[in-house]
Write an enzyme that holds these catalytic residues in place. Structure first.
Site, mmCIF file in Angstrom:
data_model
loop_
_atom_site.group_PDB
_atom_site.id
_atom_site.type_symbol
_atom_site.label_atom_id
_atom_site.label_comp_id
_atom_site.label_asym_id
_atom_site.label_seq_id
_atom_site.Cartn_x
_atom_site.Cartn_y
_atom_site.Cartn_z
ATOM 1 N N ASN A 4 11.658 -0.999 0.591
ATOM 2 C CA ASN A 4 11.725 -2.410 0.258
ATOM 3 C C ASN A 4 11.764 -3.200 1.547
ATOM 4 O OD1 ASN A 4 11.957 -2.208 -2.678
ATOM 5 N ND2 ASN A 4 13.852 -1.160 -2.222
ATOM 6 N N CYS A 5 10.607 -3.513 2.066
ATOM 7 C CA CYS A 5 10.496 -4.191 3.356
ATOM 8 C C CYS A 5 10.416 -5.696 3.136
ATOM 9 C CB CYS A 5 9.243 -3.726 4.086
ATOM 10 S SG CYS A 5 9.151 -1.930 4.240
ATOM 11 N N THR A 6 10.975 -6.429 4.058
ATOM 12 C CA THR A 6 10.973 -7.881 3.988
ATOM 13 C C THR A 6 10.601 -8.431 5.351
ATOM 14 O OG1 THR A 6 12.735 -7.825 2.345
ATOM 15 C CG2 THR A 6 12.352 -9.919 3.448
ATOM 16 N N GLU A 96 4.450 -4.769 3.018
ATOM 17 C CA GLU A 96 5.569 -5.343 2.273
ATOM 18 C C GLU A 96 5.664 -4.696 0.904
ATOM 19 O OE1 GLU A 96 7.525 -7.229 4.051
ATOM 20 O OE2 GLU A 96 6.021 -7.046 5.591
#
Length: 109
Positions: A4-6, A96
């Site tokens: 879960n990249c932001t 993302e």
């Protein structure tokens, strides 16, 4: 566990001192994924790009621009340039995980 990249991109008109800022977090399976900052100088392209993940082929021809990239330090699964800024001051982030957020699919707030 899912990745879960932001990312957050701040343009020079939005920052107090005129800086372009790129920030990223990566919730990786192991909890830590060492990164490397790299610079790739401008070059002329005349080659075929082939994606290792999908096999898609894209012919690259012409003058490219230099760019910076933050990428995985360990390239066991390939080189992943996850964010960067090019010589035209265009910033971008990739890899993302919006797909893990239900609001992306159903339009809820």
């Amino acid at each position: 566990m899912r990745d879960n990249c932001t990312a957050m991109l701040v343009g020079k008109k939005a920052s107090l001192d005129g800086s372009t800022i790129v920030a990223r977090d990566e919730d990786y399976d192991q909890g830590f994924n060492e990164k490397r900052f790299a610079y790739y100088p401008a070059k002329n392209y005349d080659e075929l790009f082939v994606s290792k993940g999908t096999g898609v082929e894209i012919p690259l021809k012409g003058e490219g621009c230099g760019f910076t990239a933050v990428r995985d330090a360990v390239e066991d699964y390939g080189r992943f340039d996850e964010q960067g800024i090019n010589s035209y001051n265009v910033a971008m982030s990739s890899t993302e995980s919006e797909a893990s957020n239900r609001r992306v699919f159903d339009g809820s707030q």
